[in-house]
Design an enzyme around this catalytic site. Structure first.
Site, PDB file in Angstrom:
ATOM      1  N   GLY A 116       0.801  -1.229   0.000  1.00 20.02           N
ATOM      2  CA  GLY A 116       0.000   0.000   0.000  1.00 20.02           C
ATOM      3  C   GLY A 116       0.826   1.267   0.000  1.00 20.02           C
ATOM      4  O   GLY A 116       1.978   1.299  -0.444  1.00 20.02           O
ATOM      5  N   HIS A 155      22.045   3.597  31.770  1.00 19.61           N
ATOM      6  CA  HIS A 155      22.868   4.795  31.618  1.00 19.61           C
ATOM      7  C   HIS A 155      24.086   4.474  30.757  1.00 19.61           C
ATOM      8  O   HIS A 155      24.674   3.417  30.925  1.00 19.61           O
ATOM      9  CB  HIS A 155      23.345   5.269  32.993  1.00 19.61           C
ATOM     10  N   ILE A 191       3.199  14.991   7.213  1.00 30.80           N
ATOM     11  CA  ILE A 191       3.688  14.799   5.842  1.00 30.80           C
ATOM     12  C   ILE A 191       4.346  16.082   5.328  1.00 30.80           C
ATOM     13  O   ILE A 191       5.464  16.058   4.802  1.00 30.80           O
ATOM     14  CB  ILE A 191       2.544  14.334   4.903  1.00 30.80           C
ATOM     15  N   GLU A 227       0.798  27.358   7.195  1.00 30.93           N
ATOM     16  CA  GLU A 227      -0.142  26.571   8.014  1.00 30.93           C
ATOM     17  C   GLU A 227      -1.359  27.438   8.321  1.00 30.93           C
ATOM     18  O   GLU A 227      -1.223  28.557   8.815  1.00 30.93           O
ATOM     19  CB  GLU A 227       0.547  26.125   9.316  1.00 30.93           C
TER      20      GLU A 227
HETATM   21  C1  LIG Z   1       4.222  10.700   2.583  1.00 33.88           C
HETATM   22  C2  LIG Z   1       3.596   9.878   3.673  1.00 33.88           C
HETATM   23  C3  LIG Z   1       4.326   9.539   4.794  1.00 33.88           C
HETATM   24  C4  LIG Z   1       3.749   8.775   5.799  1.00 33.88           C
HETATM   25  N1  LIG Z   1       4.503   8.458   6.885  1.00 33.88           N
HETATM   26  C5  LIG Z   1       3.949   7.717   7.866  1.00 33.88           C
HETATM   27  C6  LIG Z   1       4.710   7.330   8.990  1.00 33.88           C
HETATM   28  O1  LIG Z   1       5.888   7.667   9.106  1.00 33.88           O
HETATM   29  N2  LIG Z   1       4.115   6.580   9.941  1.00 33.88           N
HETATM   30  C7  LIG Z   1       2.804   6.178   9.838  1.00 33.88           C
HETATM   31  O2  LIG Z   1       2.304   5.486  10.728  1.00 33.88           O
HETATM   32  N3  LIG Z   1       2.061   6.538   8.787  1.00 33.88           N
HETATM   33  C8  LIG Z   1       2.599   7.276   7.796  1.00 33.88           C
HETATM   34  N4  LIG Z   1       1.848   7.598   6.715  1.00 33.88           N
HETATM   35  C9  LIG Z   1       0.449   7.125   6.664  1.00 33.88           C
HETATM   36  C10 LIG Z   1       0.377   5.645   6.244  1.00 33.88           C
HETATM   37  O3  LIG Z   1       0.992   5.477   4.994  1.00 33.88           O
HETATM   38  C11 LIG Z   1      -1.063   5.196   6.205  1.00 33.88           C
HETATM   39  O4  LIG Z   1      -1.665   5.463   7.452  1.00 33.88           O
HETATM   40  C12 LIG Z   1      -1.175   3.712   5.913  1.00 33.88           C
HETATM   41  O5  LIG Z   1      -0.591   3.385   4.673  1.00 33.88           O
HETATM   42  C13 LIG Z   1      -2.647   3.285   5.898  1.00 33.88           C
HETATM   43  O6  LIG Z   1      -2.723   1.929   5.646  1.00 33.88           O
HETATM   44  P1  LIG Z   1      -4.018   1.285   4.973  1.00 33.88           P
HETATM   45  O7  LIG Z   1      -3.767  -0.200   4.966  1.00 33.88           O
HETATM   46  O8  LIG Z   1      -5.226   1.790   5.611  1.00 33.88           O
HETATM   47  O9  LIG Z   1      -4.059   1.835   3.489  1.00 33.88           O
HETATM   48  P2  LIG Z   1      -2.999   2.027   2.327  1.00 33.88           P
HETATM   49  O10 LIG Z   1      -1.612   1.856   2.764  1.00 33.88           O
HETATM   50  O11 LIG Z   1      -3.387   3.286   1.658  1.00 33.88           O
HETATM   51  O12 LIG Z   1      -3.319   0.808   1.358  1.00 33.88           O
HETATM   52  C14 LIG Z   1      -4.532   0.704   0.684  1.00 33.88           C
HETATM   53  C15 LIG Z   1      -4.356  -0.206  -0.517  1.00 33.88           C
HETATM   54  O13 LIG Z   1      -5.631  -0.473  -1.085  1.00 33.88           O
HETATM   55  C16 LIG Z   1      -5.494  -0.542  -2.497  1.00 33.88           C
HETATM   56  N5  LIG Z   1      -6.815  -0.322  -3.088  1.00 33.88           N
HETATM   57  C17 LIG Z   1      -7.573   0.812  -3.026  1.00 33.88           C
HETATM   58  N6  LIG Z   1      -8.747   0.611  -3.658  1.00 33.88           N
HETATM   59  C18 LIG Z   1      -8.727  -0.659  -4.117  1.00 33.88           C
HETATM   60  C19 LIG Z   1      -9.644  -1.457  -4.857  1.00 33.88           C
HETATM   61  N7  LIG Z   1     -10.836  -0.986  -5.224  1.00 33.88           N
HETATM   62  N8  LIG Z   1      -9.296  -2.718  -5.178  1.00 33.88           N
HETATM   63  C20 LIG Z   1      -8.090  -3.218  -4.806  1.00 33.88           C
HETATM   64  N9  LIG Z   1      -7.194  -2.516  -4.117  1.00 33.88           N
HETATM   65  C21 LIG Z   1      -7.504  -1.254  -3.772  1.00 33.88           C
HETATM   66  C22 LIG Z   1      -4.492   0.574  -2.789  1.00 33.88           C
HETATM   67  O14 LIG Z   1      -3.871   0.355  -4.048  1.00 33.88           O
HETATM   68  C23 LIG Z   1      -3.522   0.440  -1.619  1.00 33.88           C
HETATM   69  O15 LIG Z   1      -2.439  -0.415  -1.948  1.00 33.88           O
HETATM   70  C24 LIG Z   1       2.407   8.344   5.680  1.00 33.88           C
HETATM   71  C25 LIG Z   1       1.664   8.672   4.546  1.00 33.88           C
HETATM   72  C26 LIG Z   1       2.248   9.414   3.552  1.00 33.88           C
HETATM   73  C27 LIG Z   1       1.434   9.743   2.341  1.00 33.88           C
END
Ligand SMILES: Cc1cc2nc3c(=O)[nH]c(=O)nc-3n(C[C@H](O)[C@H](O)[C@H](O)COP(=O)(O)OP(=O)(O)OC[C@H]3O[C@@H](n4cnc5c(N)ncnc54)[C@H](O)[C@@H]3O)c2cc1C
Length: 463
Positions: free
Chosen positions: A40, A442, A183, A202
């Site tokens: 993801g 420590h 982000i 901001e």
């Molecule tokens: C730049 C950036 C930095 C970040 N840094 C951090 C961090 O340091 N620490 C942290 O905890 N969080 C961080 N995050 C947030 C974190 O990435 C998300 O909270 C996390 O990925 C959410 O996980 P998820 O499984 O809900 O969804 P996602 O990781 O968004 O995965 C969802 C998946 O579903 C798939 N999908 C969507 N619709 C469909 C469909 N209809 N059919 C099949 N597949 C589908 C997508 O392709 C995707 O692969 C960051 C986010 C960004 C953008």
């Protein structure tokens, strides 16, 4: 039609792939459907590739400080393409790792876009046509994408989302970052450290607005010391895009100021991927762009669950994966505990790092509690001084009546690693007494976590 699965997970981000693996571990027959990349956003475009790039920036920064450590470094420079290549390589490595883990746990992976035509049914459009699947339970884990504000939409050239910022077509010279959440601040920190003249705007009255006000103020001071310009209570009203140049109209204090940039990163939040799944037809409730669930991630539809970013804040990978485990265990008939958002730490990997869990001081006061606040500065910690990292603070907030650790807030080197000590403490319902009786090794930065607790009760030794 294939044989029914016990569970189909839609989306293989940290929420989805962890749910699938846990369900398979519990003996369920599981399929995961993913339309783009295993892992993801987190592994491919979020947590991991940003941290890889920030590590390059951190080392670059330290190289400039070589003399402080009695070292010599000449001709210090960077190759942005190589920095990005390293970050992409790490993302790819972890993406393959997820594939390996799913295979090892005998999870069926279907690559394609899923919809839910009816309860218990999933239709997947793959490169080869449509595949129909059925299951007793369906877990929605489709995540989120960058929010686009009208007029500030990304174009990949002058105006970037986080995806463009991770695959930059050039090194920005004058960069505007819109939004100072985690982000926005991480990208501001990265590009500013590499030499971009960086301005952060901001809309709220302070940067990192979800953090404790004292930590926001210290972050502001540190970033300004690094040459960043921070505009708080300010709003980007309009972007005029020209040849290699953007003029931003920024409203602050009732006046509109025009400022020129060559690059803008829009980091104004995220929206859930709710569309195209057939949710409306099923009667799933959606609040703005997030699926509404109860504390156990159950939607209004029997057998349909939503986890991770799709199900609302906090938008963090560890919240998504923890919900994934909880839902998989619930489907397998185990007794589970809902995920408590207030016990989830937030970490920002800028320089200096910021980390927190629980209530801010202002929030604790709003609840009407009498509180005890303790602080310990990095400059009084031996390990921090030895590391050359004497800027920062550890702050803790206790309920005066019960000794409950209500919140912990930190800024400084490695605080994103330290915070978990307090998270464990809160999970175990620790009190100030337990923490005071705990022996901290420590010399470590963690000693500041002890001293901050002692300070709340007037007993700090080293400050
Ligand atoms: C730049 C950036 C930095 C970040 N840094 C951090 C961090 O340091 N620490 C942290 O905890 N969080 C961080 N995050 C947030 C974190 O990435 C998300 O909270 C996390 O990925 C959410 O996980 P998820 O499984 O809900 O969804 P996602 O990781 O968004 O995965 C969802 C998946 O579903 C798939 N999908 C969507 N619709 C469909 C469909 N209809 N059919 C099949 N597949 C589908 C997508 O392709 C995707 O692969 C960051 C986010 C960004 C953008």
């Amino acid at each position: 039609m294939s044989t029914p699965f016990d569970v189909i997970v839609i989306g293989a981000g940290p929420g989805g792939y962890v749910a699938a693996i846990r369900a398979a571990q519990l003996g369920l027959k599981v399929a995961v459907v993913e339309r783009e990349h295993l892992g993801g956003i987190c592994l491919n475009w979020g947590c991991i590739p940003t941290k890889a790039m920030l590590r390059s920036a951190e080392i670059f920064h330290l190289m400039h400080r070589a003399k402080d450590f009695g070292l010599k470094a000449e001709g210090i420079g960077y190759d942005l393409d190589a920095v990005v290549k390293r970050s992409r390589g790490i993302a790819k490595q972890l993406n393959s790792g997820v594939g390996h883990l799913l295979k090892k746990n005998k999870v069926t992976v279907v690559m394609g876009a899923a919809t839910i035509p009816a309860e218990g049914k999933v239709s997947v459009t793959t490169g080869k046509g449509t595949q129909e699947l059925t299951a007793k339970a369906i877990i929605l884990a489709t995540g989120a994408r960058a929010r686009e504000l009208p007029g500030l939409e990304a174009d990949g050239d002058l105006v970037w989302t986080y995806k463009h910022a991770l695959l930059p077509p050039r090194m920005p010279k004058r960069l505007l970052v819109i939004g100072s959440g985690a982000i926005g601040i991480e990208f501001a920190s990265f590009y500013n450290t590499l030499g971009a003249e960086t301005v952060v705007v901001e809309v709220l009255d302070r940067i990192l607005p979800v953090e404790d006000a004292e930590i926001s103020a210290l972050a502001r001071k540190a970033f300004e010391g690094q040459g960043m310009t921070l505009m708080e209570s300010a709003m980007v009203k309009k972007l005029d895009r020209g040849q290699g140049k953007v003029t931003a109209h920024i409203e602050t204090g009732g006046k509109v100021e025009k400022m020129a940039f060559d690059t803008v990163i829009s980091a104004v939040g995220i929206v859930g991927n709710t569309e195209g799944l057939g949710l409306e037809g099923l009667g799933v409730k959606i609040d703005r762009t997030h699926v509404v669930t109860d504390a156990y991630c159950r939607t209004e539809v029997e057998g349909l669950y939503a986890i991770g970013d799709l199900a609302g804040p906090p938008w963090l990978a560890h919240k998504a994966s923890h919900e994934g485990v909880m839902v998989a265990e619930m489907i397998a008939g185990k007794q589970v505990h809902p995920v408590k958002p207030e016990s989830i730490a937030g970490c920002t990997y800028c320089h200096p790092q910021v980390a927190s869990v629980g209530m801010t001081e202002a929030r604790a006061k709003e609840t009407g509690r009498k509180i005890k606040v303790g602080r310990f500065p990095f400059m009084a910690n031996g390990k921090a001084i030895a590391l050359g990292e004497s800027e920062g603070l550890v702050k803790v907030i206790f309920d005066q009546a019960t000794g409950e650790l209500l919140g912990a807030h930190m800024i400084g080197a490695e605080v994103t690693e330290l915070i978990q000590g307090y998270v464990v403490g809160r999970q175990l319902e620790t009190t100030e007494e337990d923490l005071m009786h705990t022996v901290f090794p420590h010399p470590t930065l963690s000693e500041m976590m002890h001293e901050a607790v002692l300070d709340a009760y007037g007993r700090a030794i080293h400050f």
